[in-house]
Design an enzyme around this catalytic site. Structure first.
Site, mmCIF file in Angstrom:
data_model
loop_
_atom_site.group_PDB
_atom_site.id
_atom_site.type_symbol
_atom_site.label_atom_id
_atom_site.label_comp_id
_atom_site.label_asym_id
_atom_site.label_seq_id
_atom_site.Cartn_x
_atom_site.Cartn_y
_atom_site.Cartn_z
ATOM 1 N N GLU A 81 -37.646 69.521 -35.036
ATOM 2 C CA GLU A 81 -37.757 68.914 -33.696
ATOM 3 C C GLU A 81 -38.248 67.472 -33.793
ATOM 4 O O GLU A 81 -37.673 66.561 -33.188
ATOM 5 C CB GLU A 81 -38.721 69.709 -32.811
ATOM 6 C CG GLU A 81 -38.981 69.021 -31.467
ATOM 7 C CD GLU A 81 -39.704 69.900 -30.453
ATOM 8 O OE1 GLU A 81 -39.813 69.450 -29.295
ATOM 9 O OE2 GLU A 81 -40.112 71.019 -30.818
ATOM 10 N N ASP B 161 -39.054 74.497 -35.479
ATOM 11 C CA ASP B 161 -39.856 74.003 -34.354
ATOM 12 C C ASP B 161 -41.317 74.195 -34.760
ATOM 13 O O ASP B 161 -41.808 75.320 -34.797
ATOM 14 C CB ASP B 161 -39.553 74.774 -33.076
ATOM 15 C CG ASP B 161 -40.230 74.136 -31.850
ATOM 16 O OD1 ASP B 161 -39.808 74.418 -30.727
ATOM 17 O OD2 ASP B 161 -41.206 73.361 -32.046
ATOM 18 N N ILE C 42 -44.277 73.364 -33.364
ATOM 19 C CA ILE C 42 -45.098 73.936 -32.290
ATOM 20 C C ILE C 42 -44.190 74.148 -31.088
ATOM 21 O O ILE C 42 -43.826 73.195 -30.400
ATOM 22 C CB ILE C 42 -46.269 73.019 -31.887
ATOM 23 C CG1 ILE C 42 -47.208 72.744 -33.068
ATOM 24 C CG2 ILE C 42 -47.060 73.631 -30.728
ATOM 25 C CD1 ILE C 42 -48.448 71.922 -32.719
ATOM 26 N N ASP C 43 -43.792 75.393 -30.859
ATOM 27 C CA ASP C 43 -43.013 75.666 -29.653
ATOM 28 C C ASP C 43 -43.997 76.034 -28.550
ATOM 29 O O ASP C 43 -44.817 76.931 -28.720
ATOM 30 C CB ASP C 43 -42.007 76.791 -29.849
ATOM 31 C CG ASP C 43 -41.189 76.976 -28.575
ATOM 32 O OD1 ASP C 43 -41.143 78.095 -28.063
ATOM 33 O OD2 ASP C 43 -40.683 75.950 -28.058
ATOM 34 N N THR D 45 -45.474 73.054 -26.831
ATOM 35 C CA THR D 45 -46.381 71.916 -27.015
ATOM 36 C C THR D 45 -47.189 71.646 -25.752
ATOM 37 O O THR D 45 -48.400 71.392 -25.818
ATOM 38 C CB THR D 45 -45.584 70.659 -27.420
ATOM 39 O OG1 THR D 45 -44.928 70.929 -28.662
ATOM 40 C CG2 THR D 45 -46.460 69.443 -27.534
ATOM 41 N N ASP E 105 -35.343 75.827 -30.822
ATOM 42 C CA ASP E 105 -35.934 76.875 -29.975
ATOM 43 C C ASP E 105 -35.131 78.170 -30.073
ATOM 44 O O ASP E 105 -35.637 79.249 -29.805
ATOM 45 C CB ASP E 105 -35.922 76.438 -28.501
ATOM 46 C CG ASP E 105 -36.728 75.188 -28.210
ATOM 47 O OD1 ASP E 105 -36.193 74.264 -27.556
ATOM 48 O OD2 ASP E 105 -37.890 75.135 -28.652
HETATM 49 C C1 LIP Z 1 -40.187 73.596 -25.244
HETATM 50 C C2 LIP Z 1 -39.443 74.892 -25.015
HETATM 51 C C3 LIP Z 1 -39.263 75.116 -23.534
HETATM 52 C C4 LIP Z 1 -38.486 73.955 -22.930
HETATM 53 C C5 LIP Z 1 -39.212 72.650 -23.181
HETATM 54 C C6 LIP Z 1 -39.438 72.428 -24.664
HETATM 55 P P1 LIP Z 1 -41.396 72.500 -27.262
HETATM 56 O O1 LIP Z 1 -40.242 73.410 -26.601
HETATM 57 O O2 LIP Z 1 -40.193 75.963 -25.499
HETATM 58 O O3 LIP Z 1 -38.484 76.252 -23.346
HETATM 59 O O4 LIP Z 1 -38.396 74.153 -21.565
HETATM 60 O O5 LIP Z 1 -38.412 71.585 -22.671
HETATM 61 O O6 LIP Z 1 -38.177 72.282 -25.316
HETATM 62 O O7 LIP Z 1 -41.094 71.058 -26.907
HETATM 63 O O8 LIP Z 1 -42.698 72.927 -26.756
HETATM 64 O O9 LIP Z 1 -41.206 72.747 -28.732
#
Ligand code: LIP
Length: 288
Positions: free
Chosen positions: A79, A99, A101-102, A104, A229
């Site tokens: 990412e 990814d 930290i999914d 964030t 994701d």
């Molecule tokens: C997030 C996703 C979420 C999406 C956000 C972002 P991140 O990932 O988990 O579903 O709506 O736009 O992509 O940025 O926290 O890795």
């Protein structure tokens, strides 16, 4: 056509890679748990709500450098490296899709839905996925043809086909212009009019998709998420007996920034028919 023995031989070679992915995710999770308690340095990327912290970059560097050391010929899609301009290109080469930290935004607010996600593809085929829920220490894993597990317990998706008995998850995504918000709320309204039991937004696509894999939720749909994701979670849902498709009803396209996932094919296609599309630029738009 390859025999099952040949298929087993072929996918077995990735077993070692998956074990390394599990160790790497656990190590990354420890760094995130430590940083979770402290003040975070926040900056924005593609929009005021597309957030990143120093920990996102640090953890991605940690994951990619340790994997690259072991697999120097493999390719990496991350990412933060993509946000920094690296091409998001899926080739036939063994490719790690990361990814760091999914969730964030959750991490920044110390809201505990935060995960590390590591997917792996060869010949553009997803071979395995590892998602580590850092705070609960729940480890979701799946390898193609070998089932899906959470902390070693086998996962099974729900068999629900009736929308009026369904629990659905979705995410808002980074676009917040009036036209997009109108489509987003219209999609929710149509599903609520179908008398679904409820719709949840938890701020982490990977952990939401893991709820579908475990049968705790019946379906998930989103526009605006990324290949990092989707990759690991798609293998986990398929190996738990579920369906992941494109929002058009066609096959999943990892780079399309959209997904419908559900325990049953009936529910996946019902949602695909009901929701109106929100267009996002493909992840591989700058690949050529
Ligand atoms: C997030 C996703 C979420 C999406 C956000 C972002 P991140 O990932 O988990 O579903 O709506 O736009 O992509 O940025 O926290 O890795």
């Amino acid at each position: 056509m390859a025999s099952s023995e040949e298929n087993e031989m072929y996918s077995k070679q990735w077993e070692g890679c998956m074990e390394i992915a599990v160790q790497t995710a656990r190590t990354a999770g420890q760094v995130i748990r430590e940083a979770f308690k402290h003040e975070k340095e926040v900056s924005t990327k593609s929009s005021p709500v597309d957030l990143v912290t120093e920990t996102d970059r640090l953890v991605e560097d940690l994951i990619i450098s340790s994997l690259r050391e072991k697999y120097p010929s493999h390719r990496f899609i991350g990412e933060e490296s993509s946000a920094a301009g690296e091409k998001c290109l899926l080739t036939d080469n063994p490719t790690w899709i990361i990814d760091p930290i999914d969730g964030t935004c959750n991490f920044i607010h110390s809201f505990p839905m935060v995960a590390v996600s590591i997917g792996f593809a060869v010949n553009k085929e997803l071979e395995f996925g590892v998602i580590y829920h850092c705070l609960d220490e729940n480890l979701y894993t799946a390898r193609k043809g070998h089932g899906a597990f959470c902390n070693g317990i086998q996962l099974q998706v729900s068999k629900e086909t009736d929308m009026s008995k369904a629990l659905i998850l979705t995410e808002i995504g980074a676009k917040r212009d009036p036209a997009t918000l109108k489509i987003f709320s219209g999609n929710m309204e149509r599903l609520l009019k179908a008398q679904v039991h409820g719709i949840r937004v938890i701020g982490s696509a990977t952990l939401a998709l893991c709820q579908v894999a475990s049968g705790a939720a019946d379906a998930y749909y989103q526009f605006g998420l990324h290949c990092w994701d989707i990759a690991a979670a798609a293998v986990i849902i398929r190996e738990a007996g579920g369906n992941v498709i494109d929002t058009s009803g066609g096959p999943l396209d990892l780079m399309s920034r959209r997904i419908v996932a559900a325990g049953t094919v009936e529910m996946a296609h019902y949602i695909a028919r009901e929701i109106q599309t929100i267009t996002y630029e493909r992840d591989d738009h700058n690949a050529n």
